[in-house]
Design an enzyme around this catalytic site. Structure first.
Site: not given
Ligand SMILES: CCCCCCCCCCCCCCCCC/C=C/C(=O)SCCNC(=O)CCNC(=O)[C@H](O)C(C)(C)COP(=O)(O)OP(=O)(O)OC[C@H]1O[C@@H](n2cnc3c(N)ncnc32)[C@H](O)[C@@H]1OP(=O)(O)O
Ligand SMILES: Cc1cc2nc3c(=O)[nH]c(=O)nc-3n(C[C@H](O)[C@H](O)[C@H](O)COP(=O)(O)OP(=O)(O)OC[C@H]3O[C@@H](n4cnc5c(N)ncnc54)[C@H](O)[C@@H]3O)c2cc1C
Length: 664
Positions: A422, A137, A424
């Site tokens: 950071t 993503q 998820e």
């Molecule tokens: C099958 C067996 C399974 C076995 C399991 C095995 C065990 C393993 C354990 C698990 C281990 C997992 C591995 C761990 C390693 C993880 C590695 C990391 C991975 C990653 O990082 S992946 C990338 C993650 N990225 C993010 O998290 C990005 C963060 N940003 C966002 O989520 C969104 O963009 C946002 C929430 C910040 C904003 O989104 P957007 O701008 O589109 O939305 P709005 O602000 O305009 O909101 C629109 C409305 O939608 C609602 N909303 C937003 N998000 C959600 C959601 N997730 N669900 C429901 N609704 C959501 C908002 O609240 C808004 O609602 P409104 O009513 O209109 O106000």
């Molecule tokens: C170890 C690791 C594993 C990962 N694994 C995956 C993976 O498997 N798949 C995947 O897709 N991604 C993965 N990621 C990416 C991860 O999901 C993103 O790094 C995370 O969602 C944060 O987004 P960003 O890096 O854009 O941070 P940014 O959004 O650039 O954040 C930088 C700073 O800006 C601030 N900020 C950003 N937006 C706002 C706002 N609206 N208001 C106020 N402050 C704000 C934050 O608080 C932060 O202080 C991984 C990251 C790490 C570090």
């Protein structure tokens, strides 16, 4: 001969039934037995050794990870482990690997966002690991702002395919775990474009590497993004980069539960809310909360056991010095963390229930509880990971100098844990989502719509805005209803105050941006209330075992009152309590620490961690810390030779020059 147990005396002091507490911690007798069996299986297997991990080069560490993952898979097949046991086994192996993303995100993404035909096609291969997938993503330019992703998936009606493309440098996928060197497939999030129209971000299943030669397919550039924080730690994971140069995939590889593209290229949005595209993140955030309790418990177990072994000052008449755990300052830093580990365990259990409930509702096309599930998973993920990351560092300091040694286990635990703040979802970004949800709830209070679930307390805003705390003596703070009302009143008052301030802005979005630091505090207050209330609810259950419930009540009070003490400013400024009542809470907290003290070692024994899993000399079960530290020092490769490599080239010339200079 029986092995020496340096903690034997401490263990004898315990005032509760340890076996029963282990079951409470594990969630059930069945969970306890499964988890105990799998933990021992891993601990006794030499392939899963990890004591030399931080010494390995990145390449060796990565190969070691592949070896462990392959061996784990073999054990899972040979022993016919269930899915639950397999997950436990992977977590006890305790080395971040591509399998976390395959099982934890790739499969759940297909399950949650795919159609039944897509399930039938992809899941059997994924379950057998004939394909290995990741979750692609985040991009170089955007992570938090998912709607800002740039990768495109343009539908070509001529060929019935999507054309995946990375139009800019910043559109390169960047960070996905398992992508760099392992994954054959990915769920890729890209902007869907049909007939020149942009329909926002959707998921697509894309093959990246050949199944026979593991080479990238044409048009795909893929690799690892490089070393990360710390030694060992998360460097076992191949976080990757990925670019597409007009890569073609069939139309049926778009995950089509939420929206569809027809053969003619028509975009169809189903009744399912578009937020379901974010569903995998909700699932993983929920698992992260339970994982937080494990990581916190691990750090606390190390610091508690070591604090009982370590002695400094206060020897009287040649007797032993004082155990550092008996210092009140040590207790006031350590015991709230111990209580937090239990608190996060119970809120994690509840969140799992909430997630299961929302999943069942979604299957029946009931989307009503999705906003609350999003707010709870986002908020609790944020709060529990931030507290745990800080707590691991605090535990390191609680162990003094030896905590800084790699073999204390704490540096690597810290390095591996901190990215949870950071990934998820950045913790601040997620708390702002909670704040939005709360402000929306407050704005609807006058409309007759009754808040439900975790915001039900806001329905009693009228009472909570004017109620007065009735505490007159320290022990009054032990009443669950008194604690709950103080936390509810604080959360509602902070929410309503922020909502009022927001109302002064002509543009609500400007107001939200301006007040965002305050809104984050509001979200934290709400999340703390959830944790406190779920701990109190847990205590309503029938909890068997001598003294077990009593210990949990003490821990619950420690958890709540330490928060009250820490955030006294909020409680007093909102008029929920008086400064004097704050002082009484602190007085009660000190009394509670004295009650935790004799039980501290048994309370961390209840986590049932093997020495293998803990990976810490300071935290080893028998407490034989000094002998082990001494023996371990000699195993360091620097001690392989008496005179270090480089002596002749670099040290000797300086030393000799010094002699010459001295002679001059
Ligand atoms: C099958 C067996 C399974 C076995 C399991 C095995 C065990 C393993 C354990 C698990 C281990 C997992 C591995 C761990 C390693 C993880 C590695 C990391 C991975 C990653 O990082 S992946 C990338 C993650 N990225 C993010 O998290 C990005 C963060 N940003 C966002 O989520 C969104 O963009 C946002 C929430 C910040 C904003 O989104 P957007 O701008 O589109 O939305 P709005 O602000 O305009 O909101 C629109 C409305 O939608 C609602 N909303 C937003 N998000 C959600 C959601 N997730 N669900 C429901 N609704 C959501 C908002 O609240 C808004 O609602 P409104 O009513 O209109 O106000
Ligand atoms: C170890 C690791 C594993 C990962 N694994 C995956 C993976 O498997 N798949 C995947 O897709 N991604 C993965 N990621 C990416 C991860 O999901 C993103 O790094 C995370 O969602 C944060 O987004 P960003 O890096 O854009 O941070 P940014 O959004 O650039 O954040 C930088 C700073 O800006 C601030 N900020 C950003 N937006 C706002 C706002 N609206 N208001 C106020 N402050 C704000 C934050 O608080 C932060 O202080 C991984 C990251 C790490 C570090």
């Amino acid at each position: 001969m029986e092995a020496l147990d340096y903690h034997a005396e401490e263990r004898r002091k315990a005032e509760f039934n340890l076996d029963e507490m282990k079951i409470v911690w594990a969630g059930s007798r069945r969970n306890y037995e499964l988890s105990d069996r799998v933990a021992r299986l891993v601990a006794s297997d030499p392939v899963f050794r990890k004591d030399n991990r931080t010494m390995l080069t990145r390449k060796d560490l990565f190969k070691d990870t592949l070896r462990k993952a392959a061996h784990a898979w073999k054990r899972i097949i040979d022993l016919r482990l269930s899915e639950e046991e397999a997950n436990m086994l992977r977590s006890y192996v305790d080395q971040p690997a591509f399998t976390d993303l395959h099982w934890g995100m790739f499969i759940p993404a297909i399950k949650g966002q795919g159609t039944s035909e897509q399930h039938e096609k992809w899941l059997p291969m994924a379950y057998k690991m004939q394909i290995i997938g990741c979750y692609a993503q985040t991009e170089l330019g955007h992570g938090s702002n998912v709607q800002g992703l740039e990768t495109t998936a343009t539908f070509d009606p001529q060929t019935d395919e999507f054309d995946l493309h990375s139009p800019t440098l910043t559109s390169s996928k960047w960070w996905p775990g398992g992508l760099g060197k392992v994954s054959t497939h990915a769920v890729v999030y890209a902007r869907l474009i049909t007939g020149g129209q942009d329909h926002g971000v959707h998921g697509f299943i894309v093959q990246l590497r050949g199944l026979d030669d593991h080479l990238p397919l044409p048009g795909i550039t893929v690799g690892d993004i490089g070393m990360k924080f710390g030694s060992g730690a998360y460097n076992s994971m191949d976080n990757g980069l990925l670019r597409f140069d007009h890569v073609r995939i069939p139309r049926n590889q778009m995950l089509m539960r939420v929206s569809q593209v027809t053969r003619e290229g028509k975009f169809v949005q189903s009744d399912v809310p578009r937020q379901l595209v974010y569903g995998t993140m909700v699932y993983v955030r929920q698992t992260i909360v339970s994982d937080a309790s494990c990581a916190l418990a691990r750090a606390v177990c190390i610091a508690t056991r070591y604090s009982a072994v370590r002695r400094q000052f206060g020897s009287q008449n040649g007797g032993p010095e004082i155990q550092v755990i008996d210092y009140k300052t040590q207790q006031s830093r350590l015991f709230p963390l111990l209580a937090s580990a239990y608190a996060f365990r119970f809120v994690g259990e509840w969140l799992k229930w909430l997630y299961t409930d929302v999943t069942q509702r979604l299957q029946a096309n009931d989307f009503s509880t999705l906003p609350e599930a999003h707010a709870c998973t986002a908020g609790l993920k944020s709060m529990t990971t931030s507290v745990t990351a800080d707590a691991i560092e605090e535990c390191r300091k609680l162990c003094g100098g030896h905590g800084y040694l790699s073999n204390s286990g704490l540096p690597e635990l810290f390095a591996v844990y901190i990215p949870t703040c950071t990934y998820e979802g950045d913790n601040v970004v997620l708390l702002l989502q909670v704040a939005r949800f709360l402000m929306k709830t407050v704005s609807q209070l006058g409309s007759g719509k009754k808040p439900v679930g975790t915001t039900a307390y806001m329905g009693r805003a009228e009472h909570l805005m004017q109620c007065r705390c009735e505490v007159e003596m320290a022990q009054d703070w032990l009443k669950p209803s008194t604690i709950l009302e103080a936390f509810e009143a604080r959360a509602v008052r902070m929410s309503i105050a922020c909502a009022k301030s927001l109302g002064k802005f002509s543009n609500p979005e400007d107001g939200f941006a301006e007040l965002s630091p305050d809104l984050v505090e509001v979200a934290i207050a709400h999340c703390q209330l959830i944790v406190v209330s779920k701990f109190l609810e847990k205590l309503q259950q029938d909890i068997p075992g001598k003294g077990v419930k009593r210990q949990l009540e003490i821990l619950c009070n420690v958890y709540a009152l330490h928060l009250l003490h820490k955030h006294l400013g909020d409680f007093v400024a909102t008029g929920c309590i008086t400064p004097n009542q704050g002082a009484l809470a602190n007085e009660q907290l000190r009394l509670l620490y004295a009650q935790v003290r004799p039980n501290a070692i048994a309370l961390v024994d209840a986590f049932n961690y093997t020495d293998h899993y803990l990976g810490s000399i300071l935290g080893c079960y028998d407490g034989n810390v000094y002998q082990k530290l001494y023996q371990e020092a000699w195993k360091d490769p620097l001690n392989d030779t008496v005179v270090p490599d480089g002596y002749l080239e670099y040290l000797r010339p300086i030393l000799k020059q010094h002699i010459r200079t001295a002679r001059l």
